[in-house]
Design an enzyme around this catalytic site. Structure first.
Site, PDB file in Angstrom:
ATOM      1  N   SER A 102       0.815  -1.209   0.000  1.00 25.17           N
ATOM      2  CA  SER A 102       0.000   0.000   0.000  1.00 25.17           C
ATOM      3  C   SER A 102       0.856   1.269   0.000  1.00 25.17           C
ATOM      4  CB  SER A 102      -0.961  -0.043   1.197  1.00 25.17           C
ATOM      5  OG  SER A 102      -1.923   0.970   1.120  1.00 25.17           O
ATOM      6  N   ASP A 241      -2.343   6.314  -3.490  1.00 29.50           N
ATOM      7  CA  ASP A 241      -1.186   5.668  -2.873  1.00 29.50           C
ATOM      8  C   ASP A 241      -0.699   4.545  -3.782  1.00 29.50           C
ATOM      9  OD1 ASP A 241      -3.261   3.859  -2.453  1.00 29.50           O
ATOM     10  OD2 ASP A 241      -2.524   3.240  -0.492  1.00 29.50           O
ATOM     11  N   ASP A 243      -1.024   1.346  -4.106  1.00 28.02           N
ATOM     12  CA  ASP A 243      -1.922   0.368  -4.731  1.00 28.02           C
ATOM     13  C   ASP A 243      -3.268   0.976  -5.092  1.00 28.02           C
ATOM     14  OD1 ASP A 243      -2.775   0.619  -2.093  1.00 28.02           O
ATOM     15  OD2 ASP A 243      -3.406  -1.464  -1.925  1.00 28.02           O
ATOM     16  N   ASP A 245      -5.777   2.268  -3.531  1.00 25.23           N
ATOM     17  CA  ASP A 245      -7.028   2.048  -2.815  1.00 25.23           C
ATOM     18  C   ASP A 245      -7.349   3.190  -1.863  1.00 25.23           C
ATOM     19  OD1 ASP A 245      -5.154   1.532  -0.840  1.00 25.23           O
ATOM     20  OD2 ASP A 245      -6.039  -0.365  -0.189  1.00 25.23           O
TER      21      ASP A 245
END
Length: 448
Positions: A102, A241, A243, A245
């Site tokens: 992440s 960010d 990834d 999400d």
């Protein structure tokens, strides 16, 4: 109690326990056993990843473990985390896997799991998988070993799904948008989607090299994107960010708006349109008290959960709510997605700009937040500073000082070895003294 899994899968520094290739193979084999245990025949799993260098290693190790138990693996390549939830359902897979840490730095990595319904696994499922990991690999018979193949169009399928969450006739023509992809999983998808919708796109953080994900860019470090918005006279900025999400928004002045402000905007708009289910927004204990007061002023409720977007989603599913998220920028719109989706949330902010004709600075300041202070203290594995009497006394004293004036939240991070000390209080002097007193006690315990 879970030993490997935190609030969002398994996470750590690459090539250090538990994030080693050997452990990834064992995890893959255990998850394969878990999802094959009740039936026979063909089984499939989709695997996505972000742009970290170690992603190649973990992708191969997980594939080896999964195929060894008879799972057929579909490799999506670099895609946002919400794309894995989408593809797990649309490809009728038994399991989805996202390889990502992440917002963490490039040297970290993680493994997140989605069930066949596209939602993240429950705590109970993770406990059962850990038991299977301890038992070791039980390979399938030679004739039952699984296959692996690449899926080349995953990001395009995801892009279409994101666009379909907007009104079909809505376009972003004339809107100049800075998009910061954190050199991560959405570095191709996000600019493409914005361009297809008609925006004038200014990309930032779209040159991943395996080592620069989240480095000086993205939702946790939005300064470059904010400077780019101002320098180019852009109308708005979207910061994702690694990834993709989570998201934070930047208005035309360069000011940053967090997930609380975005959730407040969406909740108000959906409530006015009769689309907000249950008359409530679901958020975590970290969301600002100002958000709760803002919602109450509109006759809406704030349902609070433990930290972690999957706990938000679990509460949403239990209560039949369709909007939730975290202050950090995970925004969950369950009518369209099974997990936090930064790009989708950013697009809905842009849609409100188009539909209302209002600038980003008007929309990004829905309420005045109560002063909030968060400090982190790192500790070594094996320690538990919160169990020590001197720390407990400091926390009790801080709670007493804030009684009726604010709130105090102490918790361990589920993704890093950190104690997070957060407080809210209108009296900023009291706020700082309170947080510092607890931080000092924890630091003393850690160094003792």
């Amino acid at each position: 109690m879970r030993k490997l899994f935190g609030t969002d899968g398994v996470r750590g520094t690459a090539n250090t326990h538990p994030m080693t290739a050997e452990m990834a193979l064992r995890i893959g084999a255990a998850v394969g056993r878990y999802f094959r245990r009740d039936s026979s025949g063909a089984h499939r799993v989709v695997i996505g990843k972000d742009t970290r260098l170690s992603g190649y290693m973990f992708e191969n190790a997980l594939t080896a473990g999964l195929t060894s138990t008879g799972m057929n693996v579909l490799l999506l390549g670099p895609v946002p985390t919400p794309a894995v939830g989408l593809m797990t359902r649309s490809m009728r897979a038994d399991l989805g896997v996202m390889i990502s840490a992440s917002h963490n730095p490039a040297e970290d990595n993680g493994i997140k799991f989605f069930g066949p319904d596209g939602y993240k696994l429950s705590d109970q499922a993770e406990i059962e998988i850990e038991k299977l990991i301890e038992e070791g690999v039980r390979p399938a018979q030679a004739q039952n070993i699984g296959r692996a193949r690449r899926v080349d169009d995953a990001r395009f399928r995801y892009g279409e799904r994101v666009k379909s969450s907007l009104p079909r006739d809505l376009r972003l023509d004339g809107l100049k948008v800075v998009i910061d992809c954190a050199n991560g999983a959405a570095h191709r998808t996000a600019p493409e989607v914005l361009w297809e919708l008609g925006a004038d796109v200014i990309p930032v953080g779209v040159s991943p090299d395996g080592k620069n994900i989240n480095l000086g860019c993205g939702s946790t470090q939005p300064l470059v994107a904010a400077e780019t918005v101002v320098a180019h006279g852009a109308h708005v900025g979207i910061c994702l960010d690694g990834d993709a999400d989570r998201v934070v928004m930047i208005d035309e002045t360069g000011a940053v708006a967090d997930g609380d402000q975005l959730m407040a905007l969406l909740a108000s708009r959906w409530a006015a349109e009769g689309q907000l289910k249950g008359g409530a927004l679901v958020a975590t204990v970290m969301s600002n008290l100002g958000l709760e007061r803002h919602l109450a002023g509109s006759g809406l409720r704030l349902e609070r959960t433990a930290v972690g977007d999957r706990y938000v989603v679990e509460r949403m599913r239990e209560g039949g709510y369709n909007l939730g998220g975290e202050q950090s920028g995970h925004i969950v719109m369950s009518d369209y997605a099974t997990t936090g989706d930064g790009l989708m949330a950013g697009l809905h902010f842009l849609a409100e700009m188009v539909l209302s004709g209002r600038p980003a600075s008007d929309l990004a300041r829905q309420f005045d937040p109560v002063p909030q202070l968060l400090k982190n203290v790192r500790f070594d594995a094996g320690q538990d500073p919160l169990d020590l009497q001197e720390v407990k006394r400091a926390i009790a004293d801080a709670e007493s000082a804030l009684n009726g004036k604010g709130r105090l939240l102490i918790r361990k991070s589920g993704t890093e070895p950190l104690i997070r000390v957060m407080a809210e209080c209108e009296d900023e002097g009291l706020l700082e003294r309170t947080v510092d007193s607890v931080v000092g006690a924890v630091m003393g315990a850690v160094s003792a």
